[in-house]
Design an enzyme around this catalytic site. Structure first.
Site, PDB file in Angstrom:
ATOM      1  N   VAL A  59       4.763  -3.336   1.407  1.00 18.33           N
ATOM      2  CA  VAL A  59       4.551  -3.813  -0.020  1.00 18.33           C
ATOM      3  C   VAL A  59       5.832  -4.384  -0.485  1.00 18.33           C
ATOM      4  O   VAL A  59       6.035  -5.250  -1.307  1.00 18.33           O
ATOM      5  CB  VAL A  59       4.241  -2.445  -0.968  1.00 18.33           C
ATOM      6  N   CYS A  60       7.121  -3.867   0.069  1.00 17.46           N
ATOM      7  CA  CYS A  60       8.489  -4.263  -0.229  1.00 17.46           C
ATOM      8  C   CYS A  60       8.494  -5.789   0.223  1.00 17.46           C
ATOM      9  O   CYS A  60       9.145  -6.510  -0.259  1.00 17.46           O
ATOM     10  CB  CYS A  60       9.611  -3.384   0.182  1.00 17.46           C
ATOM     11  N   GLU A  61       7.988  -5.918   1.330  1.00 12.44           N
ATOM     12  CA  GLU A  61       7.920  -7.399   2.013  1.00 12.44           C
ATOM     13  C   GLU A  61       7.343  -8.120   1.057  1.00 12.44           C
ATOM     14  O   GLU A  61       7.782  -9.412   0.922  1.00 12.44           O
ATOM     15  CB  GLU A  61       7.512  -7.268   3.383  1.00 12.44           C
ATOM     16  N   THR A  64       9.282  -9.050  -2.162  1.00 14.07           N
ATOM     17  CA  THR A  64      10.238  -9.950  -1.873  1.00 14.07           C
ATOM     18  C   THR A  64       9.962 -11.300  -1.685  1.00 14.07           C
ATOM     19  O   THR A  64      10.707 -12.092  -2.200  1.00 14.07           O
ATOM     20  CB  THR A  64      11.213  -9.340  -0.808  1.00 14.07           C
TER      21      THR A  64
END
Length: 166
Positions: A59-61, A64
């Protein structure tokens, strides 16, 4: 205080949470070359601050990458992605993923940003997922503390708030 869970288990957020209309506190984080970056370095611009627990997770990837793609479409808006990852890991990831339109910054050293924005997950020493839009006068115009850390932010609402901030 926002009620936040990580993998459906309640976590404790340390620091002072902010709301719309609050003055954004200045903070110090590290760039990938270990130089200090402060919010005040970008005075006079709108800042969209995307906060992720770890750049190396799905999810962070996605979060970003999405803001990196959107950055070129926004005038006078600087996008900062902040996590507690080491600057070296952030640099490696950004190089591998072609992230060039946003600043990816580390709060690892002393969690200054996380404490001032109420995002430090005490149990994990990570930052909770959140979005802030700070206008050119350092007023917070949009806030989203994501209630389940593994969920996505509301991208459209954050982008609209950044477009409308001055």
């Amino acid at each position: 205080m926002a009620n936040v869970t990580f993998k459906e288990k309640p976590v404790t957020l340390a620091g002072n949470q902010l709301g719309e209309g609050d003055q954004a506190p200045d903070f110090t984080v590290l760039a990938n070359d270990l130089s200090e970056v402060k919010l005040s370095d970008s005075n006079g611009k709108v800042r969209l601050i995307s906060v992720v627990p770890s750049i190396d997770t799905g999810v962070c990837e996605q979060q970003t990458r999405r803001f990196n793609e959107e950055a070129a479409k926004l005038d006078n808006v600087e996008i900062l992605t902040i996590s507690a990852d080491l600057p070296f890991a952030q640099r490696r990831w950004c190089a591998a993923e072609g992230i060039e339109n946003i600043q990816v910054l580390s709060d690892h050293r002393d969690l200054d940003f996380g404490k001032k924005f109420g995002l430090v997950i005490e149990e994990l020493r990570l930052l909770s997922r959140a979005i802030f839009v700070v206008d050119s006068n350092d007023k917070v115009t949009y806030v989203e503390y994501v209630s389940e850390v593994t969920n996505h932010v509301d991208y459209e609402a954050a982008l609209e708030a950044a477009r409308n901030a001055q």
